[in-house]
Design a protein around this motif. Sequence first.
Motif, mmCIF file in Angstrom:
data_model
loop_
_atom_site.group_PDB
_atom_site.id
_atom_site.type_symbol
_atom_site.label_atom_id
_atom_site.label_comp_id
_atom_site.label_asym_id
_atom_site.label_seq_id
_atom_site.Cartn_x
_atom_site.Cartn_y
_atom_site.Cartn_z
ATOM 1 N N LEU A 1 0.747 -1.134 -0.166
ATOM 2 C CA LEU A 1 0.059 -0.030 0.020
ATOM 3 C C LEU A 1 0.761 1.375 -0.161
ATOM 4 C CD1 LEU A 1 -2.805 -1.104 2.606
ATOM 5 C CD2 LEU A 1 -2.835 -0.970 0.154
ATOM 6 N N ILE A 2 1.950 1.004 0.769
ATOM 7 C CA ILE A 2 2.907 2.465 0.805
ATOM 8 C C ILE A 2 3.455 2.639 -0.591
ATOM 9 C CG2 ILE A 2 5.057 3.374 1.520
ATOM 10 C CD1 ILE A 2 4.574 1.784 4.313
ATOM 11 N N ARG A 3 4.200 1.316 -1.261
ATOM 12 C CA ARG A 3 4.675 1.560 -2.482
ATOM 13 C C ARG A 3 3.896 1.958 -3.754
ATOM 14 N NH1 ARG A 3 7.410 -4.240 -1.129
ATOM 15 N NH2 ARG A 3 8.658 -3.512 0.701
ATOM 16 N N ASN A 4 2.685 1.250 -3.604
ATOM 17 C CA ASN A 4 1.539 1.605 -4.733
ATOM 18 C C ASN A 4 0.981 2.955 -4.468
ATOM 19 O OD1 ASN A 4 2.539 -0.687 -5.934
ATOM 20 N ND2 ASN A 4 1.080 -2.043 -4.841
ATOM 21 N N GLN A 5 1.215 3.727 -3.709
ATOM 22 C CA GLN A 5 0.286 5.067 -3.518
ATOM 23 C C GLN A 5 -0.955 5.003 -3.204
ATOM 24 O OE1 GLN A 5 2.059 7.918 -3.870
ATOM 25 N NE2 GLN A 5 3.889 6.991 -4.194
ATOM 26 N N SER A 6 -1.450 3.750 -2.181
ATOM 27 C CA SER A 6 -2.713 3.506 -2.001
ATOM 28 C C SER A 6 -2.859 4.213 -0.566
ATOM 29 C CB SER A 6 -2.997 1.751 -1.985
ATOM 30 O OG SER A 6 -2.704 1.339 -3.052
ATOM 31 N N PRO A 7 -4.138 4.591 -0.477
ATOM 32 C CA PRO A 7 -4.552 5.090 1.083
ATOM 33 C C PRO A 7 -4.570 4.157 2.077
ATOM 34 C CG PRO A 7 -6.381 4.741 -0.260
ATOM 35 C CD PRO A 7 -5.399 4.546 -1.182
ATOM 36 N N MET A 8 -4.106 4.583 3.342
ATOM 37 C CA MET A 8 -3.938 3.658 4.262
ATOM 38 C C MET A 8 -4.764 4.398 5.659
ATOM 39 S SD MET A 8 -0.006 2.477 4.689
ATOM 40 C CE MET A 8 -0.259 1.227 5.642
ATOM 41 N N THR A 9 -5.433 3.394 6.301
ATOM 42 C CA THR A 9 -6.303 3.684 7.353
ATOM 43 C C THR A 9 -5.304 3.649 8.650
ATOM 44 O OG1 THR A 9 -6.953 1.590 8.161
ATOM 45 C CG2 THR A 9 -8.550 2.789 6.282
ATOM 46 N N MET A 10 -5.589 4.600 9.904
ATOM 47 C CA MET A 10 -4.771 4.369 10.980
ATOM 48 C C MET A 10 -4.824 3.144 11.491
ATOM 49 S SD MET A 10 -3.080 5.979 13.190
ATOM 50 C CE MET A 10 -3.302 7.416 12.537
ATOM 51 N N ARG A 11 -5.687 2.256 11.247
ATOM 52 C CA ARG A 11 -5.716 0.705 11.634
ATOM 53 C C ARG A 11 -4.579 0.070 10.850
ATOM 54 N NH1 ARG A 11 -7.869 -3.867 9.615
ATOM 55 N NH2 ARG A 11 -8.014 -5.532 11.315
ATOM 56 N N GLN A 12 -4.388 0.236 9.730
ATOM 57 C CA GLN A 12 -3.465 -0.508 8.967
ATOM 58 C C GLN A 12 -2.264 -0.050 9.027
ATOM 59 O OE1 GLN A 12 -5.239 0.733 5.108
ATOM 60 N NE2 GLN A 12 -5.972 -1.237 4.592
ATOM 61 N N GLN A 13 -1.896 1.478 9.366
ATOM 62 C CA GLN A 13 -0.658 1.864 10.122
ATOM 63 C C GLN A 13 -0.196 1.378 11.214
ATOM 64 O OE1 GLN A 13 -0.860 6.370 9.775
ATOM 65 N NE2 GLN A 13 -2.534 6.215 8.077
ATOM 66 N N LEU A 14 -1.167 1.349 12.060
ATOM 67 C CA LEU A 14 -0.680 0.476 13.373
ATOM 68 C C LEU A 14 -0.378 -0.757 13.326
ATOM 69 C CD1 LEU A 14 -3.653 2.365 15.583
ATOM 70 C CD2 LEU A 14 -1.265 2.832 15.729
ATOM 71 N N LEU A 15 -1.239 -1.471 12.364
ATOM 72 C CA LEU A 15 -0.934 -2.941 12.299
ATOM 73 C C LEU A 15 0.430 -3.337 11.585
ATOM 74 C CD1 LEU A 15 -2.026 -5.520 12.420
ATOM 75 C CD2 LEU A 15 -3.226 -5.504 10.365
ATOM 76 N N LEU A 16 0.873 -2.458 10.545
ATOM 77 C CA LEU A 16 2.006 -2.514 9.959
ATOM 78 C C LEU A 16 3.169 -2.137 11.184
ATOM 79 C CD1 LEU A 16 3.860 -3.129 7.504
ATOM 80 C CD2 LEU A 16 3.321 -0.723 6.635
ATOM 81 N N THR A 17 2.822 -1.264 11.845
ATOM 82 C CA THR A 17 4.130 -0.888 12.702
ATOM 83 C C THR A 17 4.098 -1.948 13.704
ATOM 84 O OG1 THR A 17 3.247 1.559 12.721
ATOM 85 C CG2 THR A 17 4.626 0.944 14.547
ATOM 86 N N ALA A 18 3.138 -2.735 14.418
ATOM 87 C CA ALA A 18 3.306 -3.513 14.980
ATOM 88 C C ALA A 18 3.687 -4.758 14.288
ATOM 89 C CB ALA A 18 2.015 -3.892 15.710
ATOM 90 N N MET A 19 3.485 -5.036 13.054
ATOM 91 C CA MET A 19 4.244 -6.311 12.483
ATOM 92 C C MET A 19 5.609 -6.246 12.106
ATOM 93 S SD MET A 19 1.260 -7.123 9.427
ATOM 94 C CE MET A 19 -0.140 -7.941 9.880
ATOM 95 N N LEU A 20 6.138 -4.755 12.197
ATOM 96 C CA LEU A 20 7.401 -4.702 11.797
ATOM 97 C C LEU A 20 8.310 -4.646 13.107
ATOM 98 C CD1 LEU A 20 7.531 -2.199 8.877
ATOM 99 C CD2 LEU A 20 8.077 -4.678 8.637
ATOM 100 N N SER A 21 7.355 -3.937 14.044
ATOM 101 C CA SER A 21 8.330 -3.812 15.346
ATOM 102 C C SER A 21 8.568 -5.092 16.157
ATOM 103 C CB SER A 21 7.547 -2.742 16.170
ATOM 104 O OG SER A 21 7.325 -1.529 15.647
ATOM 105 N N ALA A 22 7.467 -6.115 16.049
ATOM 106 C CA ALA A 22 7.564 -7.096 17.072
ATOM 107 C C ALA A 22 8.797 -7.967 16.745
ATOM 108 C CB ALA A 22 6.239 -7.851 16.838
ATOM 109 N N PRO A 23 9.025 -8.452 15.688
ATOM 110 C CA PRO A 23 10.321 -9.250 15.344
ATOM 111 C C PRO A 23 11.428 -8.456 15.433
ATOM 112 C CG PRO A 23 8.987 -8.923 12.977
ATOM 113 C CD PRO A 23 8.051 -8.226 14.248
ATOM 114 N N ALA A 24 11.474 -6.887 15.000
ATOM 115 C CA ALA A 24 12.776 -6.313 15.298
ATOM 116 C C ALA A 24 13.024 -6.264 16.668
ATOM 117 C CB ALA A 24 12.459 -4.932 14.718
ATOM 118 N N ILE A 25 12.012 -6.016 17.733
ATOM 119 C CA ILE A 25 12.496 -6.347 19.091
ATOM 120 C C ILE A 25 12.797 -7.439 19.321
ATOM 121 C CG2 ILE A 25 11.198 -6.035 21.025
ATOM 122 C CD1 ILE A 25 9.288 -4.111 20.253
ATOM 123 N N MET A 26 12.455 -8.494 18.977
ATOM 124 C CA MET A 26 12.879 -9.909 19.170
ATOM 125 C C MET A 26 14.229 -9.994 18.908
ATOM 126 S SD MET A 26 10.728 -11.447 20.881
ATOM 127 C CE MET A 26 11.437 -13.309 20.891
#
Length: 472
Positions: A12-37
Amino acid sequence: MSTYTKDDLLALIRNQSPMTMRQQLLLTAMLSAPAIMAQLSSILMQYIDASMLGRLGAMQAASVGLVSTTTWLFGGLGFALSSGFAVQVAHLVGANDYSAARSVVRQALVTSLIAGVALGVAGMLLSPHLPVWLGGGDDICRDASVYFLIYAAAYPLLMLFYCSAAMLRACGNMKVPSGLSIGLCVLDVVFNFLLIFPQRHYTVAGLEITIPGADLGVTGAALGSALAFLVVSVGMVWYLMRRSPELRMAENRGSFLPTRRCLSRAAKIGSPIALERTVMTSAQIAITAIVAPLGAVAIAANTFAITAESICYMPGYGISDAATTLVGQSLGARRKALTRRFAYITLALGIAIMSLTGALMYVAAPLMMQLMTPNAEIVALGSHILRIEAFAEPMFAASIVCYGIFVGAGDTLMPSILNFCCIWLVRLSLSLALVGAMGLTGVWIAMCIELCVRGVVFLSRFAWGNWMRALK
């Protein structure tokens, strides 16, 4: 309810598609969790090393603690070099230019290997003299020298590990670096268990069990870590070149020869980071020299407390890695508003999590120290200074995540200057002023004050928005 994968949301980021706040929060969590691990597994490896050496005695622990800040310096240089290429990869992946991203990866691997060999040789030549220069006593210098010699010999492997992990994170793949980092931790435990201690005999349910051991002490700890890095670095490079959907070399073969344009961009991004890591770690080395005359107990308590505190702040570095990826790819896609929103989300998440870990550290400080050493004097002193540091964790989080945001935007010079000023003008000067009257406690009070000042400074720069100028 729709189910999204990490790749769906990055698209969605790369293709210029709109993102809801829920999608932004979800993506942040998806990237943060394994990085924290991944970050936590790295610190857990250090924690286990410290715990095993702590069982041998204060002298062995102090010998490793004496040179640990210098290993941080070498690690910081590896981070700086990989960041110079990884930011380019993040921008290119955000712009859907995968061919150019693979070209940067090839050049990054070659450059990292050359730099790793050069720095490794320099470290090996430095190893006989370093413990003496740091003010170590005769009782710990030999072990400290041998430990650093082995670390330096393995440094090219560390550079390939740093580089490959950074490239994968730049394209949004946090799980593989995280999984391999956990594997690194497991291997380190196994190798250290076999190399540090002598052969042991246990009786379980009437059965005699013999556990082999090389009885190498500090040397075994260094060899165990080196062997673990050998295995995992090979696996990381193999996955990057053969299996990564975005970056594997089979998709686009080309030259590994570094180009002037790519190296110039890497230098522009990475040089301020390298300078900052050098001057900051040099200050930490200077602080180690301030602590060294306080004796082996103070050195060991300082080393163990730093390791214990790392468990609390490494979640911040994991979120910082996610922030660099999200900001970098949003920048590459030329989405200014989305970049800013991801910056706010990761910053808030980092401060919240490290506030919690700081509170837990305050409560559990004695237990954290007891896990690393049975020495009551070291436990008491280490617990005391950990509780001082707990109050700085929220502002420390602010500086860590802000730095990751700025790196993702390619803005590295001013943050590096700010880090340099804070640690040299505040921490080092206060440490010198307080150590005489307060000993190790004074050094950690200085650290706490400096981290709070640094957090305020970074939040101020973030609020002013100067870091966004790269989008213009």
